[in-house]
Design a protein around this motif. Structure first.
Motif, PDB file in Angstrom:
ATOM      1  N   VAL A 176       0.851  -1.190   0.000  1.00  0.00           N
ATOM      2  CA  VAL A 176       0.000   0.000   0.000  1.00  0.00           C
ATOM      3  C   VAL A 176       0.889   1.243   0.000  1.00  0.00           C
ATOM      4  O   VAL A 176       0.601   2.245  -0.659  1.00  0.00           O
ATOM      5  CB  VAL A 176      -0.943  -0.005   1.217  1.00  0.00           C
ATOM      6  CG1 VAL A 176      -1.770   1.277   1.268  1.00  0.00           C
ATOM      7  CG2 VAL A 176      -1.868  -1.223   1.151  1.00  0.00           C
ATOM      8  N   VAL A 177       2.003   1.173   0.745  1.00  0.00           N
ATOM      9  CA  VAL A 177       2.989   2.256   0.766  1.00  0.00           C
ATOM     10  C   VAL A 177       4.358   1.641   0.471  1.00  0.00           C
ATOM     11  O   VAL A 177       4.581   0.453   0.702  1.00  0.00           O
ATOM     12  CB  VAL A 177       3.004   2.997   2.119  1.00  0.00           C
ATOM     13  CG1 VAL A 177       1.748   3.813   2.302  1.00  0.00           C
ATOM     14  CG2 VAL A 177       3.178   2.022   3.285  1.00  0.00           C
ATOM     15  N   THR A 178       5.273   2.447  -0.037  1.00  0.00           N
ATOM     16  CA  THR A 178       6.607   1.931  -0.367  1.00  0.00           C
ATOM     17  C   THR A 178       7.518   1.872   0.844  1.00  0.00           C
ATOM     18  O   THR A 178       8.547   1.195   0.816  1.00  0.00           O
ATOM     19  CB  THR A 178       7.266   2.806  -1.440  1.00  0.00           C
ATOM     20  OG1 THR A 178       7.314   4.168  -0.977  1.00  0.00           O
ATOM     21  CG2 THR A 178       6.476   2.756  -2.743  1.00  0.00           C
ATOM     22  N   HIS A 179       7.159   2.585   1.900  1.00  0.00           N
ATOM     23  CA  HIS A 179       7.944   2.627   3.133  1.00  0.00           C
ATOM     24  C   HIS A 179       7.056   3.215   4.219  1.00  0.00           C
ATOM     25  O   HIS A 179       5.915   3.626   3.959  1.00  0.00           O
ATOM     26  CB  HIS A 179       9.201   3.484   2.947  1.00  0.00           C
ATOM     27  CG  HIS A 179       8.893   4.875   2.436  1.00  0.00           C
ATOM     28  ND1 HIS A 179       8.486   5.897   3.266  1.00  0.00           N
ATOM     29  CD2 HIS A 179       8.902   5.391   1.188  1.00  0.00           C
ATOM     30  CE1 HIS A 179       8.264   6.982   2.558  1.00  0.00           C
ATOM     31  NE2 HIS A 179       8.507   6.703   1.290  1.00  0.00           N
ATOM     32  N   THR A 180       7.550   3.231   5.445  1.00  0.00           N
ATOM     33  CA  THR A 180       6.798   3.881   6.520  1.00  0.00           C
ATOM     34  C   THR A 180       6.502   5.321   6.111  1.00  0.00           C
ATOM     35  O   THR A 180       7.404   6.083   5.782  1.00  0.00           O
ATOM     36  CB  THR A 180       7.614   3.863   7.826  1.00  0.00           C
ATOM     37  OG1 THR A 180       7.826   2.496   8.207  1.00  0.00           O
ATOM     38  CG2 THR A 180       6.878   4.590   8.931  1.00  0.00           C
ATOM     39  N   THR A 181       5.209   5.700   6.122  1.00  0.00           N
ATOM     40  CA  THR A 181       4.781   6.970   5.532  1.00  0.00           C
ATOM     41  C   THR A 181       3.959   7.783   6.516  1.00  0.00           C
ATOM     42  O   THR A 181       3.054   7.255   7.168  1.00  0.00           O
ATOM     43  CB  THR A 181       3.932   6.705   4.266  1.00  0.00           C
ATOM     44  OG1 THR A 181       4.713   5.933   3.338  1.00  0.00           O
ATOM     45  CG2 THR A 181       3.492   7.995   3.616  1.00  0.00           C
ATOM     46  N   VAL A 182       4.294   9.061   6.638  1.00  0.00           N
ATOM     47  CA  VAL A 182       3.516   9.976   7.465  1.00  0.00           C
ATOM     48  C   VAL A 182       2.405  10.573   6.608  1.00  0.00           C
ATOM     49  O   VAL A 182       2.661  11.151   5.544  1.00  0.00           O
ATOM     50  CB  VAL A 182       4.397  11.098   8.050  1.00  0.00           C
ATOM     51  CG1 VAL A 182       3.550  12.068   8.866  1.00  0.00           C
ATOM     52  CG2 VAL A 182       5.508  10.509   8.913  1.00  0.00           C
ATOM     53  N   VAL A 183       1.153  10.412   7.046  1.00  0.00           N
ATOM     54  CA  VAL A 183      -0.018  10.882   6.312  1.00  0.00           C
ATOM     55  C   VAL A 183      -0.568  12.126   7.010  1.00  0.00           C
ATOM     56  O   VAL A 183      -0.847  12.104   8.215  1.00  0.00           O
ATOM     57  CB  VAL A 183      -1.103   9.779   6.254  1.00  0.00           C
ATOM     58  CG1 VAL A 183      -2.328  10.273   5.513  1.00  0.00           C
ATOM     59  CG2 VAL A 183      -0.536   8.531   5.604  1.00  0.00           C
ATOM     60  N   ARG A 184      -0.765  13.206   6.251  1.00  0.00           N
ATOM     61  CA  ARG A 184      -1.109  14.500   6.851  1.00  0.00           C
ATOM     62  C   ARG A 184      -2.615  14.751   6.952  1.00  0.00           C
ATOM     63  O   ARG A 184      -3.053  15.492   7.838  1.00  0.00           O
ATOM     64  CB  ARG A 184      -0.476  15.630   6.037  1.00  0.00           C
ATOM     65  CG  ARG A 184       1.040  15.525   5.899  1.00  0.00           C
ATOM     66  CD  ARG A 184       1.737  15.745   7.216  1.00  0.00           C
ATOM     67  NE  ARG A 184       3.187  15.488   7.134  1.00  0.00           N
ATOM     68  CZ  ARG A 184       4.016  15.623   8.153  1.00  0.00           C
ATOM     69  NH1 ARG A 184       3.542  15.993   9.338  1.00  0.00           N
ATOM     70  NH2 ARG A 184       5.304  15.358   8.019  1.00  0.00           N
ATOM     71  N   ASP A 185      -3.405  14.148   6.049  1.00  0.00           N
ATOM     72  CA  ASP A 185      -4.846  14.419   6.085  1.00  0.00           C
ATOM     73  C   ASP A 185      -5.593  13.281   5.394  1.00  0.00           C
ATOM     74  O   ASP A 185      -4.987  12.348   4.849  1.00  0.00           O
ATOM     75  CB  ASP A 185      -5.173  15.763   5.440  1.00  0.00           C
ATOM     76  CG  ASP A 185      -4.616  15.895   4.033  1.00  0.00           C
ATOM     77  OD1 ASP A 185      -4.693  14.914   3.260  1.00  0.00           O
ATOM     78  OD2 ASP A 185      -4.109  16.976   3.687  1.00  0.00           O
ATOM     79  N   GLU A 186      -6.926  13.363   5.407  1.00  0.00           N
ATOM     80  CA  GLU A 186      -7.752  12.281   4.860  1.00  0.00           C
ATOM     81  C   GLU A 186      -7.573  12.132   3.354  1.00  0.00           C
ATOM     82  O   GLU A 186      -7.555  11.005   2.838  1.00  0.00           O
ATOM     83  CB  GLU A 186      -9.220  12.555   5.185  1.00  0.00           C
ATOM     84  CG  GLU A 186     -10.152  11.418   4.761  1.00  0.00           C
ATOM     85  CD  GLU A 186     -11.575  11.636   5.220  1.00  0.00           C
ATOM     86  OE1 GLU A 186     -12.471  11.677   4.343  1.00  0.00           O
ATOM     87  OE2 GLU A 186     -11.794  11.767   6.447  1.00  0.00           O
ATOM     88  N   ASP A 187      -7.437  13.223   2.626  1.00  0.00           N
ATOM     89  CA  ASP A 187      -7.242  13.134   1.180  1.00  0.00           C
ATOM     90  C   ASP A 187      -5.973  12.346   0.851  1.00  0.00           C
ATOM     91  O   ASP A 187      -5.960  11.501  -0.056  1.00  0.00           O
ATOM     92  CB  ASP A 187      -7.159  14.533   0.560  1.00  0.00           C
ATOM     93  CG  ASP A 187      -8.510  15.243   0.567  1.00  0.00           C
ATOM     94  OD1 ASP A 187      -9.543  14.551   0.722  1.00  0.00           O
ATOM     95  OD2 ASP A 187      -8.525  16.488   0.444  1.00  0.00           O
ATOM     96  N   GLU A 188      -4.904  12.630   1.584  1.00  0.00           N
ATOM     97  CA  GLU A 188      -3.647  11.922   1.360  1.00  0.00           C
ATOM     98  C   GLU A 188      -3.791  10.438   1.711  1.00  0.00           C
ATOM     99  O   GLU A 188      -3.282   9.560   1.005  1.00  0.00           O
ATOM    100  CB  GLU A 188      -2.535  12.560   2.191  1.00  0.00           C
ATOM    101  CG  GLU A 188      -1.151  12.010   1.889  1.00  0.00           C
ATOM    102  CD  GLU A 188      -0.060  12.727   2.665  1.00  0.00           C
ATOM    103  OE1 GLU A 188       1.086  12.252   2.638  1.00  0.00           O
ATOM    104  OE2 GLU A 188      -0.366  13.754   3.320  1.00  0.00           O
TER     105      GLU A 188
END
Length: 402
Positions: A176-188
């Motif tokens: 789902v992600v290529t690496h550990t990812t910080v998500v900032r909002d619902e759209d992202e």
């Protein structure tokens, strides 16, 4: 060290630029151990190392059935011709070796880890449950069953939040992600998850860098989880910046954290090499376990004892019936992953509106790729890295042409 027994570096899935694999090759090779490696092609950094006794071009994808992978390993064992110590260099190979140890025992020597434990530890949800069961602090997290639960969990955790692939094989089969990812909002979040109705992800509480420090413990544990070598270090930078793999770290004393990691391994009966990532949360003063990698960590060569023992050498000594010398960890050592550390330092400086720091390694620094006694892997890595950068820079042009 009695080095008559060979070793095989095992990997599953495409990872030609795995510097942990190269570190294991150099560590054992310099000690005189005949080291064999599974490689994607003849020109990976590992494949051109002078310390390599033999390479096996086995370009696995991670999509293969375990039965086929085990059969491939048995063929390699017969090709080596002697029983070898198998060293897992990724989560998938650690799971494969543990779950098929009985069948592989004809040609390979493995630590006596419970068969199901590496899969549980490599699973982000499995690790969370183990931490809860054994009273080890860990960030708040959820593993949503569907998109509705995904959005509800996001509301519970709040933004920003951390998104990780859930299981060991997810990253090579359907990441789902290529690496550990910080998500900032619902759209992202929705853009990352895409059309998945049941996304295989863990959603984790975000601990801001201003409130945290990143630490790691690397261990080798013998039978019944007995710690035989324990090391602690501090992560300085990572790539992608602030959320990815370590690019610069320093060996620092942290006896309390070392005991916490050793106690966990003893309680769950973990045997083998392990790489544990921790985040110290200043808000409550707790070290929180964020990852347990049941295999050789990419930066394990940061850590050595005064007698030159690292976790891979400890594994080899123990599994070949030799004594592991007791000695204190060597502190102050630095580990650097060349070009990725340069990128990380530049991005950090840009974000903070300051001049990038000096990145030249000091004397005694362990470099991931460059080594004067083994120069060709660094050349091979430079070529691959340059090609990767070129493809990414020209991707918009190629997309427009298509």
């Amino acid at each position: 060290m009695n080095h008559d027994v060979p070793a095989l570096l095992v990997k599953v899935g495409p990872s030609p630029q795995n510097h942990g694999c190269l570190g294991a090759l150099r560590s054992l090779g310099r000690a005189g151990v005949p080291v064999y490696a599974m490689v994607e092609d003849r020109f990976t950094p590992c494949a051109v190392s002078r310390h390599l006794a033999g390479r096996f071009v086995v370009p696995t994808t991670g999509l293969e059935e375990p039965r086929a992978l085990v059969s491939a390993l048995l063929r390699l064992g017969r090709a080596i011709g002697r029983r070898a110590v198998a060293v897992p260099t990724d989560d998938e190979s650690a799971v494969l070796l543990a779950e098929n140890a009985e069948r592989l025992a004809e040609w390979f020597t493995l630590p006596p880890v419970p068969a199901a434990l590496p899969r549980a530890l490599a699973s982000k949800e499995g690790l969370r449950r183990i931490c809860i069961e054994h009273g080890v602090p860990t960030p708040r997290a959820h593993a949503p069953a569907d998109r509705t639960e995904l959005l509800a969990c996001a509301q519970d955790l709040g933004y920003p939040l951390v998104l990780k692939n859930l299981e060991a094989y997810t990253r090579v089969r359907s990441p789902v992600v290529t690496h550990t990812t910080v998500v900032r909002d619902e759209d992202e979040l929705l853009a990352l998850v895409g059309p998945h109705e049941a996304p295989s992800v863990l959603m984790q509480e975000y601990i801001p860098p201003t409130d945290a420090e990143d630490w790691s413990t690397h261990l080798y544990c013998g039978a019944r989880g007995t710690p035989r070598a324990v090391f602690t270090g501090y992560k300085i930078r990572s790539w992608p910046a602030r959320s990815g793999a370590t690019t610069r770290a320093c060996a620092r004393p942290n006896p309390g954290l070392g005991r916490l990691a050793a106690q966990l391994c003893r309680r769950i009966g973990y045997s083998g090499v392990a790489d544990l990532d921790w985040r110290w949360d200043r808000r409550d003063g707790l070290y929180k376990l964020v990852d347990f990698n049941p295999r050789v960590g990419a930066q394990f060569r940061l850590f050595e004892s005064g007698q030159g023992i690292d976790v891979v050498r400890a594994l080899y000594l123990d599994l070949t019936g030799q004594r592991i010398p007791r000695a204190e960890q060597s502190y102050g050592r630095m580990y650097v992953v060349g070009q990725l550390d340069l990128l990380s330092a530049t991005v950090d400086a840009w974000r903070e509106h300051r001049v990038p720091p000096a990145i030249l390694p000091r004397r005694g620094t362990e470099r991931a790729w460059l080594s004067w006694d083994d120069p060709w892997p660094a050349v091979a890595e430079s070529v691959r890295f340059g090609g990767m950068v070129g493809r990414r820079l020209t991707r918009p042009l190629r997309a427009a042409h298509d």
